[in-house]
Write a protein that holds these residues in place. Structure first.
Motif: not given
Length: 158
Positions: A75-89
Motif C-alpha cells: 500500500e505504501q509503495t503504490y501510494r508513493r509511486l502514484t504521488e511521485g515519491g518514487i520513480d519505480t517499483t
C-alpha cells in the motif's frame, strides 16, 4: 613549446580530477520494493535481491543511473509511486485502473496459474466443478530455502 606545456597542463588536470566527477552526471532513480514477494523481491543475508532487483540493475546501468533502493509494504509503495515519491517499483500487474495513474512498459513477464491434483481425481477437477467456488484466500505464506513461495489456499463455496 607552448603546445607541449598545454598538453602537460591538461594531463595534470585530468590526473588530479576527482573520480566522483564522472558520476555527477548520473540520473538518480528512487526504487521502492514491496517485500514478501519471492523470488521477485526479497531480503537475503541483509540484501535486497531477486529477479526484479536484477532486472532493475540491468535497466538502470550503474554508469548512467544512481539507484536509491528502499522497501515498504504494498500500500505504501503504490501510494508513493502514484504521488511521485518514487520513480519505480519494478514489476507490477497491469490493470485498467492502474493505467490511469502509472506508466507501464510492454509486459516483461507472463504468469500462468494452474489447478493440480492427484491422478485419481482426473475428470473430477474441472472448470465446471470449480465454478461453485467464488473466492480464494491465502492461509499460509512461507518462504522456502530455495526462495520460492509456498501458499496454501482455501476455496470458499458460493
Amino acid at each position: 613549446m607552448k603546445r607541449c606545456k598545454l598538453l602537460l597542463l591538461i594531463s595534470i588536470v585530468l590526473m588530479l580530477a576527482h573520480p566522483a566527477a564522472a558520476y555527477a552526471e548520473r540520473q538518480e532513480i528512487k526504487y521502492q520494493a514491496e517485500l514478501e514477494y519471492p523470488p521477485y523481491k526479497y531480503i537475503q543475508n541483509g540484501y535486497l535481491t531477486g529477479f526484479d532487483i536484477d532486472l532493475t540493475s540491468m535497466i538502470f546501468e550503474k554508469n548512467e543511473y544512481l539507484v536509491h533502493y528502499s522497501t515498504g509494504n504494498w500500500e505504501q509503495t503504490y501510494r508513493r509511486l502514484t504521488e511521485g515519491g518514487i520513480d519505480t517499483t519494478g514489476l507490477m500487474v497491469v490493470s485498467e485502473e492502474r493505467k490511469q495513474d502509472i506508466l507501464f512498459s510492454r509486459p516483461v513477464l507472463k504468469s500462468y496459474i494452474s489447478v493440480y491434483s492427484r491422478q485419481g481425481l482426473q475428470g473430477e477437477v474441472t472448470l465446471g466443478t470449480l465454478r461453485k467456488y467464488k473466492s480464494v484466500s491465502v492461509k499460509d505464506n512461507m518462504q522456502r530455502p530455495s526462495c520460492r513461495t509456498r501458499r496454501v489456499y482455501r476455496l470458499q463455496n458460493t
